[in-house]
Design a protein around this motif. Structure first.
Motif, short mmCIF file in Angstrom:
data_model
loop_
_atom_site.label_atom_id
_atom_site.label_comp_id
_atom_site.label_asym_id
_atom_site.label_seq_id
_atom_site.Cartn_x
_atom_site.Cartn_y
_atom_site.Cartn_z
N ILE A 8 10.02 4.96 2.30
CA ILE A 8 10.46 3.90 3.23
C ILE A 8 9.27 3.47 4.08
O ILE A 8 8.54 4.30 4.63
N CYS A 9 9.11 2.17 4.21
CA CYS A 9 8.11 1.58 5.11
C CYS A 9 8.82 0.61 6.03
O CYS A 9 9.38 -0.39 5.58
N GLY A 10 8.83 0.89 7.30
CA GLY A 10 9.55 0.03 8.24
C GLY A 10 11.02 -0.01 7.89
O GLY A 10 11.67 1.03 7.78
N ASP A 43 0.82 -1.21 0.00
CA ASP A 43 0.00 0.00 0.00
C ASP A 43 0.85 1.26 0.00
O ASP A 43 0.53 2.24 -0.69
N GLN A 44 1.95 1.23 0.75
CA GLN A 44 2.81 2.41 0.77
C GLN A 44 3.60 2.52 -0.54
O GLN A 44 3.84 3.63 -1.04
N ALA A 90 3.74 6.89 2.99
CA ALA A 90 4.88 6.11 3.47
C ALA A 90 5.28 6.57 4.86
O ALA A 90 4.95 7.69 5.29
N ASP A 91 5.98 5.70 5.57
CA ASP A 91 6.46 6.08 6.90
C ASP A 91 7.41 7.27 6.81
O ASP A 91 7.31 8.23 7.57
N ILE A 92 8.35 7.19 5.86
CA ILE A 92 9.34 8.26 5.66
C ILE A 92 9.51 8.45 4.15
O ILE A 92 9.55 7.47 3.39
N VAL A 93 9.63 9.69 3.74
CA VAL A 93 9.95 9.98 2.34
C VAL A 93 11.11 10.96 2.29
O VAL A 93 11.08 12.01 2.94
N LEU A 94 12.14 10.59 1.53
CA LEU A 94 13.25 11.50 1.24
C LEU A 94 12.91 12.22 -0.05
O LEU A 94 12.73 11.59 -1.09
N GLU A 146 8.49 13.64 6.18
CA GLU A 146 9.15 13.98 4.92
C GLU A 146 10.44 14.74 5.22
O GLU A 146 10.44 15.67 6.03
N ILE A 147 11.53 14.31 4.58
CA ILE A 147 12.84 14.91 4.82
C ILE A 147 13.33 15.50 3.51
O ILE A 147 13.45 14.79 2.49
#
Length: 565
Positions: A42-44, A10-11, A18-22, A59-60
């Motif tokens: 990134i997911c997990g 799903d992510q 997503a958990d984290i996006v660069l 988001e970074i």
């Protein structure tokens, strides 16, 4: 597991954030060699999206930056960093090394399975992924007294451990060639698993026989010619640049796009002072590119090629489904890590505080007898005396012969030719053995330096001009439960305590780094001309010489190349 997979999918498809996006950066595609402008989702602990725009819970902004896969050190002895695995983790991970494949050979030669279990327990807690190769050569040689013995029966219980890859560097290449039963039992038990090699200068048919036993990787090549022969014969070459053994410059000609799938990088032995001053694998990458190596070749060697060589099929690329070991760089040439992710976790000081401590071991491993100055006497012999010749930047030594001066019935040092005394003293409490000899190449004009780090059996090794100072240094090592000591004119001018098996400090790596700087200055004050006198001392007992061939093994003058401990 199904719910976890659904979340990853799903992510990755963008159906949920997503958990984290660069965002805003580019990643280095190690397949095509392109710099690709893309978000990285990134997911997990997994990358789930590239080559698209993503939304994330976090988001970074990495605009103007480049993302590469985390670096893999394919062969090292964490003990040589002089800190515990936890402190190694904290020291090295910020430089982008997200996987370290270690051989606990040093602590195993002192403590046996207790040392291996200490590393396996530590590897479960570290933020970086530490993988363990089971030490194949304990003891490393029958010619020296080690603290432990690990026959195949003691290794098999760890074969299926989640952190174990296979069998560590098989140093006893003569034993393989001559079909020593103990060697064959270990090779047979791990046949089909990864078996790491260690065969300096081995060539021709002897190399063929060694490789026929199923050995696949090698970190001891010191020339491009040697490395090419081993690559042609199916070996994956681990290019080494440590604190003493520096082979990167010699092997630079083989680090090409064509050969990069068969190369990896390693440090073998590197201390915190070198890491602070120069870096870790990032230093190798910078140095190689500055010397004209293609960035694609060296970055492949640092990640995807290394992962494939050791069967780590989940890492080494910036791509969906791969482990989120990522390094955000300012640019490829400088290779300066600005942000590091290990298994999807952003590396911060706070992250290291989440680890559980592991109880140290081997705190009383130094059991040497009390030493007197008279113990360092060398009776006068007729003719020339064998002298160990140090080769700066290498762990191999030369067999040299000189006529040395004498006082009465004792052979003495010759400072004019840089020849001083060397001794190895058994420190495991087994037999109290002690042997003396001479060494050329340290540059000492006075005093003594001593260490309980003495590859591979880790007895006390001392070099010095003054027998009184040598004795004081040896006895001080017992008092501090192991470490390095510098003595000048009867005074201890520098020391570091390494009470964990006589190999590692209990202090933070910053303290070890600062103390090593002082120790180095104390050694220089004695006249030492070596860049790393303590690690050079640690490797001095090794019985390795440049021109040694398998056919010579039965005729080697042992005392010329290694002192019995």
């Amino acid at each position: 597991m199904t719910a976890h997979l659904e979340r990853l999918i799903d992510q990755g498809t963008g159906r949920m954030p997503a958990d984290i996006v660069l965002k805003g950066g580019r990643f280095f595609d190690l397949v095509t060699g392109e710099l690709v402008a893309s978000d990285i989702a990134i997911c997990g602990d997994r990358i789930v999206g590239t080559c698209a725009d993503y939304e994330g819970r976090e988001e970074i902004d990495i605009s103007g930056k480049i993302v590469v896969p985390g670096f893999i050190d394919t062969h090292l002895h964490i003990e040589s960093s002089l800190v515990t695995p936890h402190e190694f983790d904290r020291c090295v991970l910020p430089y982008g090394v997200t996987t370290a494949i270690c051989d606990p050979h040093e602590i195993a030669n002192v403590l046996g399975t207790e040392g291996i279990e200490f590393f396996l327990d530590s590897a479960r807690e570290t933020i970086m992924d530490i993988r363990v190769q089971l030490s194949s050569c304990v003891p490393a040689t029958h010619l020296e007294t080690s603290g432990a013995d690990l026959p195949i029966e003691t290794l098999l219980p760890y074969r299926d451990h989640e952190k174990v890859i296979g069998l560590a560097e098989f140093m006893n290449f003569p034993g393989v060639i001559h079909k020593d039963p103990t060697c064959l039992a270990k090779l047979d038990a791990f046949y089909g698993d990864h078996i790491d090699g260690h065969a300096p200068l081995l060539r021709g048919r002897d190399l063929n026989g060694y490789l026929a036993a199923g050995i696949r990787t090698e970190h001891e090549c010191t020339t491009a010619e040697e490395a090419l022969e081993k690559i042609r014969k199916g070996m994956h070459i681990l290019v080494r640049e440590g604190s003493v053994s520096k082979d990167l410059a010699a092997l630079m000609p083989i680090i090409t796009e064509r050969l990069s799938p068969y190369l990896a990088l390693c440090t073998d032995d590197r201390n915190p002072l070198d890491i602070a001053e120069h870096g870790h694998l990032d230093h190798m990458i910078r140095t190689a590119i500055a010397s004209g190596v293609e960035p694609l070749a060296i970055y492949r060697a640092a990640s995807i090629s290394a992962a494939r060589a050791f069967g780590l099929s989940d890492r080494g690329l910036v791509a969906p489904g791969w482990r989120a070991d990522l390094v955000v760089l300012d640019n490829l040439e400088n290779c300066k890590a600005e942000i590091v992710f290990s298994g999807g976790r952003r590396v911060t000081d706070a992250l290291f505080s989440t680890r559980k401590p592991v109880e140290p071991v081997g705190l009383d491993s130094v059991k040497a007898r009390t030493i007197n100055a008279a113990d360092f006497g060398v009776p006068v012999a007729e003719g020339e005396t064998s002298v160990i010749g140090v080769m700066p930047g290498k762990i191999i030594t030369e067999h040299r012969r000189f006529r040395l001066p004498a006082q009465g019935n004792q052979t003495t040092v010759d400072l004019g030719r840089d020849i001083i005394k060397v001794a190895v003293i058994e420190r495991h409490g087994k037999n109290g053995n002690h042997a003396n000899g001479f060494v050329q190449g340290f540059g000492l004009k006075k005093g003594a330096i001593a260490s309980t780090v003495g590859h591979d059996s880790h007895n006390i090794c001392i070099v010095g001009v003054s027998e009184d100072d040598m004795a004081q240094a040896a006895n001080r090592l017992s008092e501090i439960k192991g470490g390095f000591v510098v003595v000048e004119d009867g005074k201890v001018t520098g020391e570091i305590a390494l009470p964990v098996a006589g190999l590692m400090s209990l202090e933070p790596y910053e303290s070890v780094r600062d103390t090593l700087h002082h120790l180095r200055q104390a050694a220089f004050a004695l006249g030492s001309t070596l860049e790393e006198p303590f690690l050079q001392l640690a490797f001095l007992p090794l019985p390795v010489i440049p021109h040694l061939k398998i056919s010579d093994m039965g005729m080697v003058d042992v005392d010329a190349f290694r002192l019995l401990g």
